[in-house]
Design an enzyme around this catalytic site. Sequence first.
Site, PDB file in Angstrom:
ATOM      1  N   ASP A  54       1.010  -1.469  -0.128  1.00  0.00           N
ATOM      2  CA  ASP A  54       0.061   0.046   0.193  1.00  0.00           C
ATOM      3  C   ASP A  54       0.803   1.386  -0.272  1.00  0.00           C
ATOM      4  OD1 ASP A  54      -3.098   0.981   0.792  1.00  0.00           O
ATOM      5  OD2 ASP A  54      -1.586   1.669   1.982  1.00  0.00           O
ATOM      6  N   TYR A  59       3.105   9.407  -0.411  1.00  0.00           N
ATOM      7  CA  TYR A  59       3.590   9.816   0.770  1.00  0.00           C
ATOM      8  C   TYR A  59       5.172   9.707  -0.169  1.00  0.00           C
ATOM      9  CZ  TYR A  59       0.389   6.765   3.063  1.00  0.00           C
ATOM     10  OH  TYR A  59      -0.597   6.340   3.134  1.00  0.00           O
ATOM     11  N   LYS A  88      -2.675   6.014  -3.721  1.00  0.00           N
ATOM     12  CA  LYS A  88      -4.663   6.610  -3.876  1.00  0.00           C
ATOM     13  C   LYS A  88      -3.609   8.107  -4.349  1.00  0.00           C
ATOM     14  CE  LYS A  88      -4.056   4.652   0.573  1.00  0.00           C
ATOM     15  NZ  LYS A  88      -2.261   4.619   0.841  1.00  0.00           N
ATOM     16  N   HIS A 122      -7.697   9.896  -1.802  1.00  0.00           N
ATOM     17  CA  HIS A 122      -6.957   9.242  -0.360  1.00  0.00           C
ATOM     18  C   HIS A 122      -7.893  10.128   1.015  1.00  0.00           C
ATOM     19  CE1 HIS A 122      -2.970   8.903   1.616  1.00  0.00           C
ATOM     20  NE2 HIS A 122      -3.378   9.118   2.319  1.00  0.00           N
TER      21      HIS A 122
END
Length: 303
Positions: A54, A59, A88, A122
């Site tokens: 994930d 990120y 996401k 997200h």
Amino acid sequence: MASAVDSIITSTKVTLNNGTQMPVVGLGTYRIRDPEVIMTVVDQALSAGYRMFDTAAVYRNETSLREAFKTLLPKHDLERDDIFITTKLSPAEHGGPDVISKAYKQSVENLGLDFADLYLIHFPGTQKLAVTDKRNAELRLTTWASMVELYDNGLVNAIGVSNFTKYHLKLLMERNHGVVPAVNQVEWHPFYYQMELLDYCKANDIVLQAYCSLGGKSLKNDDLLSHPEVTDIARKLEVTNAQLLLKWALQQDVAVIPKSTNPLHIKQNISLNFEIPPEDMHTLSNLSTDTTVKYAWDPSIIV
């Protein structure tokens, strides 16, 4: 999701509402950005049996994951189709088809993939608007319609949402453009969970997936992980505190994506072949009556 656990947790999957198979345990990669660390963590995870990973645009580790998959899938005699990748849409990228298509293609390119297995919105709000701005709701629907277009065009295996409350889901379901979200990824642990949301997701064939399963571990807060009740039950069952908290979610039909960079913890977090007795499930579920703590961002303030 079936409550019965396979003899090998690594083989346990849930069938999403479009028929796509998703592992119930995956590796979270939030705040893991160093390329060398990513390489090591993915290597250890694949060795331990993880087949779901994930990530997210925000990120900022998609390109590091690309290099890890490129190097490590052949090492472990795996093909692309052997792993399940979730990424996401950034809260800054809500919008129409052109915006969403560009964001998705960038993530897929960063990951070195032809497609993602699961693509999530997200957050129900957008970075460009105040949380109380009513345009959030309309933009959310526009974004979902654009996600559906990606899906209808065969560019992604499944689409879903993250951090959506029951309120956000209900609005979306009224105009879902024929595609119900496959997954809703939310904060879920004994200090903070919403049974009403889980019930709604189950009723509408949406898989709930947990993050922050260990509480505030990523914030260096061990209040949940080291809670005396958690410790006592874990000792009784001869498992780690982390294993207990992850299993607590799984026994509620909630998928998990624990993050760790510790080799031992990576192995332990997918070794969940035990059952928590009903009385201990009850104890864990009632920790929140004494302490309700939310560690991640709060979507409930988004209109």
